[in-house]
Write a protein that holds these residues in place. Structure first.
Motif, mmCIF file in Angstrom:
data_model
loop_
_atom_site.group_PDB
_atom_site.id
_atom_site.type_symbol
_atom_site.label_atom_id
_atom_site.label_comp_id
_atom_site.label_asym_id
_atom_site.label_seq_id
_atom_site.Cartn_x
_atom_site.Cartn_y
_atom_site.Cartn_z
ATOM 1 N N HIS A 369 0.800 -1.233 0.000
ATOM 2 C CA HIS A 369 0.000 0.000 0.000
ATOM 3 C C HIS A 369 0.828 1.277 0.000
ATOM 4 O O HIS A 369 0.347 2.320 -0.441
ATOM 5 N N GLY A 370 2.025 1.225 0.524
ATOM 6 C CA GLY A 370 2.816 2.433 0.732
ATOM 7 C C GLY A 370 2.900 2.756 2.216
ATOM 8 O O GLY A 370 2.431 2.008 3.071
ATOM 9 N N VAL A 371 3.499 3.892 2.533
ATOM 10 C CA VAL A 371 3.666 4.316 3.925
ATOM 11 C C VAL A 371 2.386 5.019 4.390
ATOM 12 O O VAL A 371 1.885 5.912 3.703
ATOM 13 N N PRO A 372 1.844 4.634 5.549
ATOM 14 C CA PRO A 372 0.635 5.313 6.040
ATOM 15 C C PRO A 372 0.857 6.806 6.243
ATOM 16 O O PRO A 372 1.924 7.238 6.680
ATOM 17 N N ASP A 373 -0.168 7.576 5.931
ATOM 18 C CA ASP A 373 -0.136 9.017 6.171
ATOM 19 C C ASP A 373 -0.587 9.347 7.588
ATOM 20 O O ASP A 373 -0.165 10.349 8.159
ATOM 21 N N VAL A 374 -1.467 8.519 8.117
ATOM 22 C CA VAL A 374 -1.999 8.713 9.466
ATOM 23 C C VAL A 374 -1.962 7.372 10.185
ATOM 24 O O VAL A 374 -2.357 6.347 9.616
ATOM 25 N N VAL A 375 -1.488 7.370 11.422
ATOM 26 C CA VAL A 375 -1.512 6.173 12.264
ATOM 27 C C VAL A 375 -2.244 6.513 13.550
ATOM 28 O O VAL A 375 -1.901 7.494 14.229
ATOM 29 N N VAL A 376 -3.267 5.733 13.855
ATOM 30 C CA VAL A 376 -4.044 5.932 15.084
ATOM 31 C C VAL A 376 -3.727 4.780 16.022
ATOM 32 O O VAL A 376 -4.136 3.629 15.792
ATOM 33 N N ASN A 377 -2.970 5.068 17.079
ATOM 34 C CA ASN A 377 -2.642 4.069 18.089
ATOM 35 C C ASN A 377 -3.780 4.036 19.106
ATOM 36 O O ASN A 377 -3.795 4.795 20.074
ATOM 37 N N ASN A 378 -4.735 3.149 18.851
ATOM 38 C CA ASN A 378 -5.955 3.117 19.646
ATOM 39 C C ASN A 378 -6.042 1.906 20.556
ATOM 40 O O ASN A 378 -6.732 1.943 21.575
ATOM 41 N N ALA A 379 -5.379 0.813 20.204
ATOM 42 C CA ALA A 379 -5.526 -0.435 20.958
ATOM 43 C C ALA A 379 -5.230 -0.212 22.443
ATOM 44 O O ALA A 379 -4.234 0.418 22.807
ATOM 45 N N GLY A 380 -6.103 -0.734 23.291
ATOM 46 C CA GLY A 380 -5.897 -0.572 24.720
ATOM 47 C C GLY A 380 -6.773 -1.516 25.523
ATOM 48 O O GLY A 380 -7.742 -2.085 25.004
ATOM 49 N N ILE A 381 -6.408 -1.704 26.769
ATOM 50 C CA ILE A 381 -7.176 -2.525 27.699
ATOM 51 C C ILE A 381 -7.356 -1.753 28.998
ATOM 52 O O ILE A 381 -6.697 -0.724 29.208
ATOM 53 N N ALA A 382 -8.236 -2.237 29.864
ATOM 54 C CA ALA A 382 -8.488 -1.583 31.152
ATOM 55 C C ALA A 382 -8.296 -2.575 32.291
ATOM 56 O O ALA A 382 -8.727 -3.732 32.205
ATOM 57 N N VAL A 383 -7.623 -2.104 33.319
ATOM 58 C CA VAL A 383 -7.479 -2.841 34.574
ATOM 59 C C VAL A 383 -7.942 -1.905 35.685
ATOM 60 O O VAL A 383 -7.450 -0.775 35.786
ATOM 61 N N ALA A 384 -8.889 -2.367 36.507
ATOM 62 C CA ALA A 384 -9.443 -1.524 37.560
ATOM 63 C C ALA A 384 -9.293 -2.215 38.904
ATOM 64 O O ALA A 384 -9.282 -3.446 38.988
ATOM 65 N N GLY A 385 -9.203 -1.405 39.931
ATOM 66 C CA GLY A 385 -9.096 -1.958 41.288
ATOM 67 C C GLY A 385 -7.958 -1.331 42.055
ATOM 68 O O GLY A 385 -7.113 -0.621 41.487
ATOM 69 N N PRO A 386 -7.910 -1.545 43.366
ATOM 70 C CA PRO A 386 -6.894 -0.919 44.221
ATOM 71 C C PRO A 386 -5.469 -1.271 43.799
ATOM 72 O O PRO A 386 -5.202 -2.362 43.282
ATOM 73 N N PHE A 387 -4.548 -0.366 44.062
ATOM 74 C CA PHE A 387 -3.146 -0.545 43.675
ATOM 75 C C PHE A 387 -2.542 -1.798 44.300
ATOM 76 O O PHE A 387 -1.863 -2.581 43.624
ATOM 77 N N LEU A 388 -2.762 -2.018 45.597
ATOM 78 C CA LEU A 388 -2.114 -3.143 46.270
ATOM 79 C C LEU A 388 -2.657 -4.494 45.818
ATOM 80 O O LEU A 388 -2.032 -5.528 46.060
ATOM 81 N N GLU A 389 -3.786 -4.490 45.167
ATOM 82 C CA GLU A 389 -4.337 -5.744 44.666
ATOM 83 C C GLU A 389 -4.068 -5.941 43.165
ATOM 84 O O GLU A 389 -4.496 -6.931 42.580
ATOM 85 N N THR A 390 -3.360 -4.983 42.569
ATOM 86 C CA THR A 390 -2.978 -5.104 41.162
ATOM 87 C C THR A 390 -1.642 -5.821 41.094
ATOM 88 O O THR A 390 -0.632 -5.312 41.585
ATOM 89 N N SER A 391 -1.618 -6.982 40.498
ATOM 90 C CA SER A 391 -0.423 -7.826 40.495
ATOM 91 C C SER A 391 0.614 -7.334 39.490
ATOM 92 O O SER A 391 0.321 -6.531 38.589
ATOM 93 N N ALA A 392 1.820 -7.862 39.643
ATOM 94 C CA ALA A 392 2.881 -7.545 38.684
ATOM 95 C C ALA A 392 2.484 -7.989 37.273
ATOM 96 O O ALA A 392 2.799 -7.320 36.285
#
Length: 561
Positions: A369-392
């Motif tokens: 196709h060629g080199v993109p003119d626009v790149v939208v970095n949209n991919a993402g996930i969500a993690v919710a909850g208290p800091f001390l219960e968020t694992s490594a």
């Protein structure tokens, strides 16, 4: 090298490549000689018969003493003398810069069949400039007057070169070294070429401005416009379509001497154009050049485009005429989005956390196709909850997707955009959580704040390459991410209930991802740095700047995205 006679003048002509191939005639400007084209010529010579020459007054060609010997008719005779000598049986393709382009315009507009195409760089037709000026002064709106004044300020040297004695003294005292330092050139112009070349200005500028006639042509013209040209402003070229119906306008990131700065980019643009005129298929770059102010034929890549904001963004760009590369870790979802768009979309599997896979995909995309003119970095996930219960493990996963996935996209595709020399735009989807802190979203907020900060740094870093960077900060938007959120520290049944409750809350808010997509498209058009989307995102950004204490208080009650 050989010598070609044009009247009483001997022109030093240099040839590369196979004479059986189409001939490309390179004409240099002031205060240069034919060597300014060395980098471009070497790249074109594998496909074309490449010819450059020292114009009269420069290099190894004759230097007439009389100013009258540098008038446009004499210069045009030189162009045709060289063309007839090196390609007597086929039209030539002219590529010209600065004064080389200014004189070539008159050969191109003469009605001759000896010129097959014309690529002009930083050298407008003086008669076009005369009509451009008269038109704006006849209708002295603030914009028109500003354009004329702005161009006059950029043309300060023209009056200098008409002074007696002074410019010659300046050249002998080192004007060329100063010019090279200002423009960042590796070579210093010849003092002799600089002094004799000033006769071009004295012989032509004021006469052509006074006695201008409409110079029209049906010859295909590619106009390459450097973005950092200190001498030719963009406004000066606005009216060229009035006289040139077959016009391609292309932006290149660089200064006035872009052919010296970026010979590979100029050679590629010239090659694409000449090959097309010779019968090859049109490239995406040339298609864009016919509609420089729209998304038509632009190539847009969106990550995480299998659903939600990513899907709506792909659809929005496609509606505006772009060709869209739909990527997602779930290929089936990506294909669903592509099917919704139609032939203008192509689906690809992409795990943004895998830099090697992204590079392989980028290589394939460039070929297909060629080199993109626009790149939208949209991919993402969500993690919710208290800091001390968020694992490594939770931290590693969200950092890999939300932050390093964006980093990978910026590194891989930003490098490709910079290499093309035509600029581009990167959109990084952050979140209002980047500045609306919450005890319920420490991991998510941290990664989105990092994306926001990264975008600001990249915007400054990529500016010199003509690449815009925008950070999009949505608030409460109803997307599938709410049903995929990981709530830490709870069992599976509780997690399902929390996902359902969160999804219901976002659904009740009623802000669709299509409106975020519209904001993303608008950010590319306006090159806006930070774009909060939704009322709470906009109000929260104001609070974070002017009342951070309120933000800290809100964080205690667990305000989420």
């Amino acid at each position: 090298m050989r010598t070609v006679k044009s009247g009483d003048v001997s022109l030093a002509v240099y040839e590369q490549g196979d004479p059986a191939d189409p001939t490309v005639l390179l004409i240099h400007g002031y205060p240069d000689n034919h060597t300014m084209w060395d980098g471009v010529a070497a790249r074109l010579a594998s496909q074309f018969h490449v010819v450059s020459y020292d114009v009269r007054g420069a290099g190894a060609s004759t230097r007439p003493r009389a100013v009258a010997d540098y008038r446009i008719p004499e210069l045009v005779s030189d162009v045709f003398a060289v063309a007839d000598a090196v390609s007597p049986d086929r039209p030539v393709h002219v590529v010209a810069h600065d004064w080389g382009s200014m004189q070539a315009w008159y050969a191109v507009t003469s009605g001759t069949s000896r010129i097959a195409s014309f690529t002009t760089i930083s050298g407008p037709c003086m008669d076009h400039v005369a009509f451009w000026t008269r038109r704006r002064l006849a209708r002295p709106t603030p914009r028109n007057l500003a354009q004329v004044v702005w161009q006059q300020l950029h043309s300060w040297y023209i009056l200098l070169f008409h002074l007696p004695v002074v410019p010659v003294v300046l050249w002998r005292l080192g004007f060329g070294k100063i010019l090279a330092r200002i423009e960042g050139l590796d070579r210093v112009p010849s003092v002799v070429d600089g002094i004799h070349g000033m006769k071009l200005y004295r012989a032509n500028i004021f006469q052509r401005m006074k006695d201008a006639t409409e110079q029209r042509t049906d010859v295909p013209v590619q106009m390459i416009m450097p973005t950092r040209d200190r001498y030719v402003t963009p406004g000066l070229l606005e009216d060229v379509p009035r006289w040139v119906p077959n016009l391609w306008r292309r932006k290149v990131i660089g200064g006035h001497w872009v052919a010296l700065e970026r010979p590979a980019v100029i050679a590629r643009m010239a090659e694409e154009f000449i090959a097309h005129i010779e019968g090859e298929p049109v490239t995406r770059g040339l298609q864009r050049a016919l509609a420089p102010s729209s998304f038509a034929h632009r190539l847009v890549l969106v990550t995480g485009a299998g659903s939600g904001i990513g899907r709506e963004t792909a659809l929005a760009f496609a509606r505006d005429g772009a060709d869209v590369l739909v990527t997602d870790v779930d290929l089936l979802s990506a294909k669903e989005t592509a099917d919704m768009i139609g032939p203008a979309a192509t689906a690809y599997h992409l795990d943004v956390t895998d830099e090697s896979a992204m590079r392989r995909l980028a290589d394939a995309i460039v070929v297909e196709h060629g080199v993109p003119d626009v790149v939208v970095n949209n991919a993402g996930i969500a993690v919710a909850g208290p800091f001390l219960e968020t694992s490594a493990k939770d931290w590693s996963r969200i950092v890999d997707v939300n932050l390093l996935g964006v980093v990978n996209g910026c590194r891989v595709f930003g490098a490709l955009m910079a290499e093309t020399g035509e600029g581009g735009h990167i959109v990084n989807v952050a979140s209002a959580a980047a500045y609306l802190h919450s005890r319920a979203l420490p991991a998510y907020s941290a990664t989105k704040a990092a994306v926001l900060a990264l975008s600001g740094s990249l915007r400054a870093d990529f500016e010199s390459a003509g690449i815009g960077v925008s950070a999009i900060c949505p608030g409460f938007v109803h997307t599938p991410i709410t049903r995929a959120t990981t709530f830490v520290g709870v069992d599976s049944s509780t997690q399902d209930a929390m996902r359902e409750r969160t999804s219901r809350l976002y659904r009740r808010r009623g802000f669709p991802p299509s409106r975020v997509a519209s904001a993303i498209v608008a950010s590319v058009r306006s090159n806006k740095a930070v774009v909060p989307v939704t009322a709470e995102a906009k109000f929260g950004l104001l609070l974070s700047r002017f009342a951070p204490g309120i933000i800290r208080r809100l964080a205690r009650i667990g305000v989420t995205r």
